[in-house]
Design a protein around this motif. Structure first.
Motif, PDB file in Angstrom:
ATOM      1  N   THR A 191      80.083  38.095  36.482  1.00 21.38           N
ATOM      2  CA  THR A 191      80.190  36.651  36.322  1.00 21.38           C
ATOM      3  C   THR A 191      78.972  36.160  35.547  1.00 21.38           C
ATOM      4  N   ALA A 192      79.197  35.321  34.554  1.00 22.92           N
ATOM      5  CA  ALA A 192      78.084  34.767  33.770  1.00 22.92           C
ATOM      6  C   ALA A 192      77.284  33.790  34.630  1.00 22.92           C
ATOM      7  N   THR A 193      75.981  33.824  34.464  1.00 20.44           N
ATOM      8  CA  THR A 193      75.137  32.854  35.150  1.00 20.44           C
ATOM      9  C   THR A 193      75.266  31.503  34.449  1.00 20.44           C
ATOM     10  N   ARG A 194      74.770  30.489  35.081  1.00 22.60           N
ATOM     11  CA  ARG A 194      74.787  29.153  34.470  1.00 22.60           C
ATOM     12  C   ARG A 194      73.993  29.161  33.167  1.00 22.60           C
ATOM     13  N   ALA A 195      72.861  29.849  33.148  1.00 18.27           N
ATOM     14  CA  ALA A 195      72.030  29.924  31.945  1.00 18.27           C
ATOM     15  C   ALA A 195      72.743  30.678  30.825  1.00 18.27           C
ATOM     16  N   GLN A 196      73.429  31.777  31.167  1.00 12.42           N
ATOM     17  CA  GLN A 196      74.169  32.531  30.151  1.00 12.42           C
ATOM     18  C   GLN A 196      75.293  31.686  29.567  1.00 12.42           C
ATOM     19  N   PHE A 197      76.001  30.988  30.434  1.00 12.61           N
ATOM     20  CA  PHE A 197      77.095  30.133  29.962  1.00 12.61           C
ATOM     21  C   PHE A 197      76.565  29.013  29.074  1.00 12.61           C
ATOM     22  N   ALA A 198      75.466  28.389  29.479  1.00 14.86           N
ATOM     23  CA  ALA A 198      74.876  27.311  28.680  1.00 14.86           C
ATOM     24  C   ALA A 198      74.441  27.833  27.307  1.00 14.86           C
ATOM     25  N   THR A 199      73.878  29.029  27.268  1.00 17.92           N
ATOM     26  CA  THR A 199      73.460  29.629  26.004  1.00 17.92           C
ATOM     27  C   THR A 199      74.666  29.877  25.098  1.00 17.92           C
ATOM     28  N   MET A 200      75.756  30.378  25.692  1.00 15.68           N
ATOM     29  CA  MET A 200      76.968  30.614  24.896  1.00 15.68           C
ATOM     30  C   MET A 200      77.561  29.309  24.378  1.00 15.68           C
ATOM     31  N   MET A 201      77.571  28.280  25.188  1.00 14.48           N
ATOM     32  CA  MET A 201      78.131  26.995  24.755  1.00 14.48           C
ATOM     33  C   MET A 201      77.264  26.369  23.671  1.00 14.48           C
ATOM     34  N   LYS A 202      75.953  26.517  23.783  1.00 17.90           N
ATOM     35  CA  LYS A 202      75.057  25.993  22.742  1.00 17.90           C
ATOM     36  C   LYS A 202      75.309  26.731  21.422  1.00 17.90           C
ATOM     37  N   ALA A 203      75.436  28.065  21.493  1.00 27.17           N
ATOM     38  CA  ALA A 203      75.712  28.841  20.278  1.00 27.17           C
ATOM     39  C   ALA A 203      77.069  28.463  19.684  1.00 27.17           C
ATOM     40  N   PHE A 204      78.057  28.222  20.526  1.00 34.01           N
ATOM     41  CA  PHE A 204      79.379  27.833  20.071  1.00 34.01           C
ATOM     42  C   PHE A 204      79.331  26.480  19.356  1.00 34.01           C
ATOM     43  N   ASP A 205      78.549  25.551  19.900  1.00 40.11           N
ATOM     44  CA  ASP A 205      78.451  24.211  19.337  1.00 40.11           C
ATOM     45  C   ASP A 205      77.720  24.186  18.001  1.00 40.11           C
ATOM     46  N   GLU A 206      76.805  25.114  17.827  1.00 36.38           N
ATOM     47  CA  GLU A 206      76.037  25.154  16.578  1.00 36.38           C
ATOM     48  C   GLU A 206      76.820  25.916  15.562  1.00 36.38           C
TER      49      GLU A 206
END
Length: 66
Positions: A51-66
């Motif tokens: 399961t992805a941690t909250r920090a891992q998920f946030a990092t992926m969403m930030k990369a997706f948004d950029e």
């Protein structure tokens, strides 16, 4: 609306646990790696069964948004 390059494809061979990626998810994971959304861990794993941690998920969403 964001235009995505869904043809991006990354190389999963660099990940020690690449064989644990479910068959149905391989194309999506390759895309996420190729698009720079997923980079794996410092240990060279992608951890597809964890399961992805909250920090891992946030990092992926930030990369997706950029």
């Amino acid at each position: 609306m964001k235009k995505l390059k869904v043809k991006d494809s990354g190389d999963l061979s660099k990940f020690k646990d690449k064989d644990k990626v479910s068959r149905w998810a391989v194309d999506g994971v390759k895309w996420a790696v190729g698009a720079g959304i997923m980079a794996g861990t410092n240990e060279g794993k992608i951890e597809p069964t964890e399961t992805a941690t909250r920090a891992q998920f946030a990092t992926m969403m930030k990369a997706f948004d950029e």
